[in-house]
Design an enzyme around this catalytic site. Structure first.
Site, mmCIF file in Angstrom:
data_model
loop_
_atom_site.group_PDB
_atom_site.id
_atom_site.type_symbol
_atom_site.label_atom_id
_atom_site.label_comp_id
_atom_site.label_asym_id
_atom_site.label_seq_id
_atom_site.Cartn_x
_atom_site.Cartn_y
_atom_site.Cartn_z
ATOM 1 N N ASP A 262 43.250 104.543 32.424
ATOM 2 C CA ASP A 262 43.820 103.801 33.548
ATOM 3 C C ASP A 262 45.233 103.286 33.314
ATOM 4 O OD1 ASP A 262 41.831 104.100 35.391
ATOM 5 O OD2 ASP A 262 40.612 102.524 34.506
ATOM 6 N N HIS B 213 39.284 100.711 24.454
ATOM 7 C CA HIS B 213 38.152 101.422 25.039
ATOM 8 C C HIS B 213 36.953 101.235 24.148
ATOM 9 C CE1 HIS B 213 35.751 104.563 26.880
ATOM 10 N NE2 HIS B 213 36.563 104.449 27.915
HETATM 11 N N1 ACO Z 1 44.333 93.534 24.919
HETATM 12 C C1 ACO Z 1 44.287 92.714 23.825
HETATM 13 N N2 ACO Z 1 43.277 92.687 22.955
HETATM 14 C C2 ACO Z 1 42.252 93.523 23.155
HETATM 15 C C3 ACO Z 1 42.215 94.412 24.247
HETATM 16 C C4 ACO Z 1 43.305 94.401 25.163
HETATM 17 N N3 ACO Z 1 43.325 95.214 26.195
HETATM 18 N N4 ACO Z 1 41.071 95.126 24.218
HETATM 19 C C5 ACO Z 1 40.399 94.702 23.135
HETATM 20 N N5 ACO Z 1 41.102 93.738 22.490
HETATM 21 C C6 ACO Z 1 40.746 93.072 21.219
HETATM 22 C C7 ACO Z 1 39.647 92.030 21.442
HETATM 23 O O1 ACO Z 1 40.204 90.745 21.701
HETATM 24 C C8 ACO Z 1 38.911 92.096 20.127
HETATM 25 O O2 ACO Z 1 39.673 91.406 19.164
HETATM 26 P P1 ACO Z 1 38.936 90.602 17.951
HETATM 27 O O3 ACO Z 1 38.189 91.657 17.193
HETATM 28 O O4 ACO Z 1 40.048 89.969 17.214
HETATM 29 O O5 ACO Z 1 38.023 89.605 18.618
HETATM 30 C C9 ACO Z 1 38.955 93.575 19.758
HETATM 31 O O6 ACO Z 1 40.155 94.073 20.385
HETATM 32 C C10 ACO Z 1 37.753 94.402 20.238
HETATM 33 O O7 ACO Z 1 37.634 94.199 21.642
HETATM 34 P P2 ACO Z 1 36.251 94.116 22.415
HETATM 35 O O8 ACO Z 1 36.459 93.366 23.687
HETATM 36 O O9 ACO Z 1 35.166 93.619 21.478
HETATM 37 O O10 ACO Z 1 35.966 95.639 22.688
HETATM 38 P P3 ACO Z 1 34.943 96.218 23.747
HETATM 39 O O11 ACO Z 1 34.572 97.551 23.279
HETATM 40 O O12 ACO Z 1 33.842 95.239 24.015
HETATM 41 O O13 ACO Z 1 35.815 96.293 25.110
HETATM 42 C C11 ACO Z 1 37.321 97.062 26.775
HETATM 43 C C12 ACO Z 1 36.436 97.429 25.559
HETATM 44 C C13 ACO Z 1 36.480 96.257 27.796
HETATM 45 C C14 ACO Z 1 37.808 98.334 27.444
HETATM 46 C C15 ACO Z 1 38.524 96.201 26.269
HETATM 47 O O14 ACO Z 1 39.306 96.961 25.365
HETATM 48 C C16 ACO Z 1 39.398 95.698 27.423
HETATM 49 O O15 ACO Z 1 39.107 94.634 27.973
HETATM 50 N N6 ACO Z 1 40.484 96.444 27.789
HETATM 51 C C17 ACO Z 1 41.316 96.070 28.922
HETATM 52 C C18 ACO Z 1 40.649 96.460 30.229
HETATM 53 C C19 ACO Z 1 40.685 97.970 30.459
HETATM 54 O O16 ACO Z 1 41.721 98.605 30.331
HETATM 55 N N7 ACO Z 1 39.515 98.506 30.868
HETATM 56 C C20 ACO Z 1 39.407 99.954 31.219
HETATM 57 C C21 ACO Z 1 38.588 100.682 30.206
HETATM 58 S S1 ACO Z 1 38.531 102.394 30.612
HETATM 59 C C22 ACO Z 1 37.405 102.484 31.861
HETATM 60 O O17 ACO Z 1 36.445 101.766 31.924
HETATM 61 C C23 ACO Z 1 37.602 103.478 32.875
#
Ligand code: ACO
Length: 429
Positions: A365, A308
């Protein structure tokens, strides 16, 4: 704490005020940055460090896992309130008295018809259309049938526009599902409460004389809608505010918010989670394989429902939903093998340094889809249910933005393209 922050550039110092919120959140206010410095701007892709507004609606602390609507904890609201009470709280700032709540619902019921012509628009969609696309289009189409512009300086006009949306949106949600299921489009039953009426509109089949409401289903949906009702400046809410900031109307702004919510990185994650869990199940239930894929930087796969932008400890909504998922499935006598896969994945992730180091926890979610499925809601409708829950939050944020007379949202950029060059005739390229 100092009430000024200093930026130093090329030996020159510039001072900016420090703003402190009621929960001691601190921000550097850079409204005069460009003017003071002769053109300097900030660069923050994804707005990870940028506050776009001051807001009195929702407080969250991602480090501590706190979420409050208008000062009330999400745990208490999910336990004790009805969705309509929470909607009133978010939009108007206080919990309603019984009289205020009764009036709200009476006004909603009076507005709960949707123009019959809207059915023609719905008929134009193929059955295969994704319900989020249909809902966004129908919400936008409502403008054509309610064309008067809202004078936001008039309490009455503002109130009427909000009532119309709270009244008609559930009908659109129900119609979206019924169209998908090839069922006749009905209106609600004014003898029922807001959430029960939604359930009846969605699920009463044409051959049934009575629709038997299940209190377990009704209470679970009430809770899910409350948990989704607002979440400060997330992607879809920021979209609603920015579209509304151009003085586009309420319905147009909400329609844009629905489109933003649709994406799998945002609200669309609830559908993506179930699809992912189903894939893992069909692939033999080997969660380790998928954990490996999620950690592999060469692999685009992400563990949906994990991570998140703001919660870096735990998502308080996920805690409530996980407990609720166990209870609801037990009460309904549903056995869903993907619940075990989800729990297994969560356990492994919480012990895995990749997820621990990056502070990736289950979000709202991760378990919500499992409950929606147990309630009989088809997978493609999950994000529509999220939109239904988020509606009061979007309305509250839009209202606040207009009442505060916020300027049009218009970020700047750092240009990285070509410098001025001469046009070449097509024959010479
Ligand atoms: N699975 C694996 N790796 C992940 C995940 C995941 N679900 N989420 C983040 N990471 C990793 C990224 O690859 C990144 O790694 P790095 O630092 O080695 O490059 C690090 O964690 C940080 O991730 P970001 O994408 O920079 O974080 P951001 O804050 O931009 O994204 C998000 C947040 C979009 C929610 C992300 O965690 C994600 O894609 N999660 C899966 C989709 C999801 O469940 N979305 C619902 C969110 S809740 C809502 O909106 C209601």
């Amino acid at each position: 704490m100092s009430n000024k922050a200093t930026i130093e550039l090329d030996g020159k110092k510039y001072e900016f005020p420090v703003v402190v919120g009621t929960e001691n959140e601190v921000a550097i206010e850079i409204k005069s940055l460009r003017a003071d410095t002769g053109g300097l701007i900030t660069l923050d892709p994804g707005y990870k460090n940028t506050g776009s507004c001051k807001s009195a609606i929702t407080f969250l602390n991602g480090e501590k896992g706190i979420l409050r609507y208008r000062g009330y904890s999400i745990e208490e609201l999910a336990d004790k309130a009805s969705f309509l009470e929470v909607a009133y709280l978010l939009i108007f700032g206080e919990l309603p008295t019984q009289e205020q709540l009764d009036k709200l619902y009476k006004d909603i019921k009076k507005e709960s018809h949707v123009d019959e012509e809207m059915k023609k628009i719905l008929d134009g969609f193929p059955k295969s259309a994704h319900p989020m696309g249909v809902l966004s289009s129908l919400t936008s189409a409502l403008i054509a049938f309610n064309p008067s512009a809202v004078n936001v300086d008039s309490d009455e006009e503002m109130y009427n526009a909000i009532i119309k949306l709270l009244a008609k949106f559930p009908v659109l949600v129900a119609w979206t599902l019924r169209k998908k299921n090839g069922q006749p489009l009905d209106y609600g039953d004014s003898s029922l409460g807001y959430v029960d009426n939604i359930l009846k509109m969605m699920f009463k089949s044409p051959h049934e004389e009575h629709y038997d409401l299940d209190p377990v289903v009704s209470s679970a949906l009430n809770k899910l809608l409350i948990l989704h009702a607002d979440h400060e400046q997330n992607c879809s809410t920021s979209t609603v505010r920015i579209v509304g900031s151009s003085h586009a109307g309420l319905f147009a702004s909400i329609s844009a918010g629905i489109s933003a919510l649709w994406g799998p990185l945002h609200g669309g994650a609830n559908q993506a989670v179930i699809e992912m869990l189903e894939n893992i199940k069909q692939d033999g239930g080997d969660s380790k394989k998928y954990m490996g894929k999620a950690k592999d930087k060469e692999d685009p796969f992400r563990l949906m429902g994990f991570g998140h932008r703001v919660y870096k400890n735990f998502d308080p909504r996920a805690k409530i939903i996980k407990k609720s998922a166990d209870q609801v499935l037990e009460q309904l006598g549903v056995e869903d093998p993907v619940l075990d896969i989800a729990k297994g994945l969560e356990k492994e992730a919480l012990e895995d340094s990749y997820f621990v180091d990056r502070k990736l926890y289950p979000n709202v979610d991760f378990y919500s889809g499992i409950i929606y499925r147990a309630l009989g809601i088809p997978t493609e409708m999950f994000t529509v249910m999220f939109a239904l829950g988020r509606l009061p939050g979007w309305i509250a944020q839009w209202r606040e933005m207009r009442l505060e007379k916020e300027p049009i949202g218009r970020p700047r950029q750092v240009y990285t393209g070509e410098n001025l060059r001469e046009f070449k005739d097509i024959s010479k390229r």
